[in-house]
Structures are given as C-alpha cells and as structure tokens.
Design a protein around this motif. Structure first.
Motif, PDB file in Angstrom:
ATOM      1  N   ARG A   4     -15.104  13.564  39.242  1.00 58.90           N
ATOM      2  CA  ARG A   4     -16.007  14.523  39.870  1.00 58.90           C
ATOM      3  C   ARG A   4     -16.730  15.263  39.113  1.00 58.90           C
ATOM      4  NH1 ARG A   4     -12.699  19.166  39.308  1.00 58.90           N
ATOM      5  NH2 ARG A   4     -10.610  18.567  38.556  1.00 58.90           N
ATOM      6  N   HIS A   5     -17.059  16.040  38.998  1.00 61.84           N
ATOM      7  CA  HIS A   5     -18.332  17.185  39.052  1.00 61.84           C
ATOM      8  C   HIS A   5     -17.440  17.961  38.287  1.00 61.84           C
ATOM      9  CE1 HIS A   5     -21.348  19.699  37.364  1.00 61.84           C
ATOM     10  NE2 HIS A   5     -21.873  18.804  37.664  1.00 61.84           N
ATOM     11  N   GLU A  50     -18.480  20.753  44.369  1.00 56.66           N
ATOM     12  CA  GLU A  50     -17.943  19.779  45.082  1.00 56.66           C
ATOM     13  C   GLU A  50     -18.120  17.778  45.321  1.00 56.66           C
ATOM     14  OE1 GLU A  50     -14.338  20.093  46.280  1.00 56.66           O
ATOM     15  OE2 GLU A  50     -14.804  21.870  45.159  1.00 56.66           O
ATOM     16  N   ARG A  92     -17.215  14.111  44.633  1.00 54.52           N
ATOM     17  CA  ARG A  92     -17.236  12.739  43.752  1.00 54.52           C
ATOM     18  C   ARG A  92     -18.155  11.871  43.327  1.00 54.52           C
ATOM     19  NH1 ARG A  92     -13.656  10.790  47.105  1.00 54.52           N
ATOM     20  NH2 ARG A  92     -12.540  10.105  45.440  1.00 54.52           N
ATOM     21  N   ALA A 149     -22.103   8.937  44.040  1.00 58.40           N
ATOM     22  CA  ALA A 149     -21.781  10.207  44.751  1.00 58.40           C
ATOM     23  C   ALA A 149     -21.906  10.168  45.785  1.00 58.40           C
ATOM     24  CB  ALA A 149     -22.163  10.817  44.120  1.00 58.40           C
ATOM     25  N   ASP A 182     -21.108  14.024  48.399  1.00 60.40           N
ATOM     26  CA  ASP A 182     -21.132  15.646  48.625  1.00 60.40           C
ATOM     27  C   ASP A 182     -20.932  16.093  50.228  1.00 60.40           C
ATOM     28  OD1 ASP A 182     -20.587  18.226  48.157  1.00 60.40           O
ATOM     29  OD2 ASP A 182     -23.181  18.157  47.191  1.00 60.40           O
ATOM     30  N   ASP A 212     -11.459  11.783  38.227  1.00 61.98           N
ATOM     31  CA  ASP A 212     -10.682  12.172  39.919  1.00 61.98           C
ATOM     32  C   ASP A 212      -9.404  11.760  40.302  1.00 61.98           C
ATOM     33  OD1 ASP A 212     -11.188  12.835  42.471  1.00 61.98           O
ATOM     34  OD2 ASP A 212     -10.365  11.019  42.565  1.00 61.98           O
ATOM     35  N   VAL A 238     -14.168   6.191  47.213  1.00 64.88           N
ATOM     36  CA  VAL A 238     -15.568   6.949  47.685  1.00 64.88           C
ATOM     37  C   VAL A 238     -16.023   6.368  49.011  1.00 64.88           C
ATOM     38  CG1 VAL A 238     -17.736   7.617  46.337  1.00 64.88           C
ATOM     39  CG2 VAL A 238     -15.332   7.700  44.832  1.00 64.88           C
TER      40      VAL A 238
END
Length: 105
Positions: free
Chosen positions: A16-17, A21, A23, A55, A57, A74, A80
């Motif tokens: 995750r960043h 928000e 992943r 990714a 978001d 994460d 994901v």
C-alpha cells in the motif's frame, strides 16, 4: 560500475502507499525513475528502486510506478481486484500472488 540495490519488496507482494489510499500487487522492480512520477528525491545520489504494480484506488484499477520509500507492506489479507493481474500473476495456495509460469495474452 553501478551500485547493486536490494529490493525491499517482492514480485507478487501486496503493498500500500504510505500516504494515499492505494493498494497494489507488484509485477516489476526497476532502478530507473523514467516511468515514475517521483516528486522529491530521497537523499543524495540515486533515488532508489521503483515498483510497477497493478493498483486500485477506490476500486479504480490502474498501473502505477512508485518509489520504494513511499510503500509499505499491506497487512489486510484482502485480494487486489485488478483486471490485468491474471495476465502476469496467479494466485497461489495461500492466497498470495506469484508469476505465471506461462504468460497469458
């Protein structure tokens, strides 16, 4: 001679960043920031490694290239959901991701 860098994260790892928000699942690691929107560089010299990932978001899928210092592992255990994951990665027995032995077209 170039300096060898050791990647902190692995192909198939869910990350995750650290600030946003977002992943994703890593599918490539690169020492070149050419494809990244990197913002300020870390310290003097080389900026470090960059990770390309599938990714999401707010459930919007995209491909991202993010500097290592902006990522964290994460711990959610959630999959994901990205439409391109299946072309390069497959789900293993434990629910994690790994490279496909044969790439899908």
């Amino acid at each position: 001679m170039s300096k060898t860098q050791i990647a902190r994260y692995n192909i198939g790892q869910v990350i995750r960043h650290r600030l946003y928000e977002m992943r994703g699942v890593i599918f490539d690691v690169d020492a070149s920031p050419a494809a990244a929107d990197i913002g300020p560089m870390q310290g003097p010299g080389t900026p470090g490694l960059f990770y390309r990932m599938f990714a999401v978001d707010d459930q919007i899928p995209y491909v991202a290239c993010i500097a290592e210092q902006d990522l964290l592992p994460d711990q959610s255990g959630e999959p994901v959901n990205h439409p391109e994951i299946g072309g390069l990665l497959e789900v293993d027995e434990g629910g994690g991701y790994r490279r496909r032995k044969r790439l899908m077209n």
